[in-house]
Scaffold this motif. Structure first.
Motif, PDB file in Angstrom:
ATOM      1  N   ARG A 188      91.725  72.185   1.652  1.00 11.22           N
ATOM      2  CA  ARG A 188      92.097  70.782   1.379  1.00 11.22           C
ATOM      3  C   ARG A 188      91.405  70.210   0.556  1.00 11.22           C
ATOM      4  N   LYS A 191      94.168  69.981  -3.599  1.00 11.90           N
ATOM      5  CA  LYS A 191      95.378  68.695  -3.929  1.00 11.90           C
ATOM      6  C   LYS A 191      95.994  69.026  -4.538  1.00 11.90           C
ATOM      7  N   VAL A 195      98.726  71.027   1.057  1.00 15.91           N
ATOM      8  CA  VAL A 195      99.071  69.725   1.925  1.00 15.91           C
ATOM      9  C   VAL A 195      97.966  69.347   3.321  1.00 15.91           C
TER      10      VAL A 195
ATOM     11  N   GLU B   3      98.774  60.691   2.335  1.00 14.49           N
ATOM     12  CA  GLU B   3      97.766  59.722   1.223  1.00 14.49           C
ATOM     13  C   GLU B   3      97.457  58.508   1.484  1.00 14.49           C
TER      14      GLU B   3
END
Lengths: 200, 192
Positions: A188, A191, A195, B3
């Motif tokens: 994770r 980035k 995703v 996000e």
């Protein structure tokens, strides 16, 4: 008043002179012409009035917030869709290539390591911890390879319809929650390449 | 993608919003919609004349912005880019509907000489209802140029970019549209 030949009237430019977008030599030409041409001044005035009427007519009642809610419902309802559509041609090819390499490695190593039986055909159960990963559509093959190496993982399945790959963490037991969680966190953290990552 | 989004501000340009949309920001898409949707809707409604269809096209346009904002290269203004998308959606919709030109069109075969004259046309342009009726009678191609020039205040180069045609074609269409409008206003003035 100066008389003008019809061919010298800048009719084809007047609309853009009136809306203020004409620039440079074209604007200068029109301005100079208008100084001495009553016909074109009248024409420009008519176009300016037409423009006012069109602006006054307005844009009617746009869908506003209702339309926005409809849009966002669709965006959120098909969140994985754009990424699935944007799968690069090499992503399935990469998966297939990795599998071939893995199988070849096993065949070569097998005579010396009879006990090692971690490789299985796609879509079947695999031994060892498995995580699910979705790569960014813009991720390059080199970036994906680097991420896999960082967690000592190999692609054992995928991509599925939503673009998800199954990654086996070599040497990590499914029961070893701490190491699996650490691998997921490491994935994770990448980035821009990863995703989505989650333990299976 | 979910996000976290930076808070968008009214001052944020459509170009900057597109950049954030390309990175997956839903908040940027919402801001982009609020910033542009009225103009996109006005453009599509003028073309198709059906509020429901115009709303559907607006939705399709914004979905395409969501999916393909990364394709915006900054060679034009964001508004020109999004109106170009709308133009293609409208063309598709009109083709599906089977009538690219939905109204009885003005006779554009009449020669254009002495186009600047006409006292009835001068008076007619003061009548908002007459102007609206005459605009509706223009062909789709001509109405598009008039709308983009006088509602959007776009340059002929930007209009050519949106409509996907040569600069000269835009100028010619505007000339024909203007003359057709004058004839229409004269006719309505004479009839009234």
């Amino acid at each position: 008043m100066t008389m003008h030949d019809d061919s010298t009237h800048p009719d084809e430019l007047l609309s853009w002179y009136v809306n203020g977008t004409l620039e440079g030599p074209e604007r200068a030409r029109v301005e100079k012409h208008l100084e001495s041409c009553r016909r074109c001044r009248d024409e420009a005035a008519w176009l300016a009035r037409l423009r006012e009427q069109i602006k006054a007519e307005g844009g009617a009642d746009a869908p506003g917030e209702l339309g926005l809610r409809r849009l966002m419902r669709q965006v959120r309802g098909s969140e994985a869709k754009p990424r699935a559509r944007r799968l690069q041609w090499w992503q399935p090819a990469l998966a297939a290539a990795v599998v071939v390499i893995v199988i070849q490695s096993v065949l070569l190593v097998k005579p010396w390591q009879e006990a090692e039986t971690g490789i299985v055909p796609l879509g079947m159960q695999v031994s060892g911890a498995v995580v699910q990963v979705e790569f960014a559509p813009t991720a390059t093959e080199a970036q994906i390879r680097e991420v896999l190496q960082a967690v000592d993982g190999i692609i054992v399945d995928g991509p599925g319809a939503l673009g998800v790959y199954r990654i086996r963490l070599q040497g990590v037991s499914p029961a070893d929650d701490a190491r699996v969680a650490a691998a997921v966190a490491a994935l994770r953290a990448r980035k821009g390449v990863v995703v989505h990552a989650a333990a299976e | 993608m979910n996000e976290p989004d930076a808070t968008s501000t009214d001052a944020e340009s459509a170009e900057a919003l597109l950049e954030r949309i390309a990175a997956g920001s839903e908040a940027a898409l919402e801001a982009f919609y609020r910033l542009t949707h009225q103009r996109v809707y006005a453009f599509t409604l003028k073309r198709v004349g059906d509020p429901a269809m115009a709303a559907d096209i607006l939705n399709d346009v914004m979905l395409q912005v969501w999916h393909h904002a990364g394709r915006f290269e900054g060679r034009s203004r964001a508004m020109t880019w999004v109106l170009g998308i709308a133009h293609h959606k409208v063309m598709d919709a009109l083709r599906r509907r089977g009538r690219e030109d939905r109204h009885e069109e003005l006779d554009e075969s009449i020669p254009d000489e002495d186009s600047a004259g006409g006292i009835d046309a001068v008076a007619g342009v003061e009548d908002a209802s007459a102007v609206r009726r005459c605009l509706e009678k223009l062909s789709d191609a001509h109405r598009t140029v008039v709308h983009l020039a006088f509602f959007e205040d776009l340059s002929y180069a930007e209009i050519a970019d949106i409509a996907g045609c040569p600069l000269g074609t835009v100028k010619t269409r505007m000339m024909h549209a203007k003359n057709a409008l004058k004839r229409c206003l004269q006719t309505l003035g004479a009839a009234g």
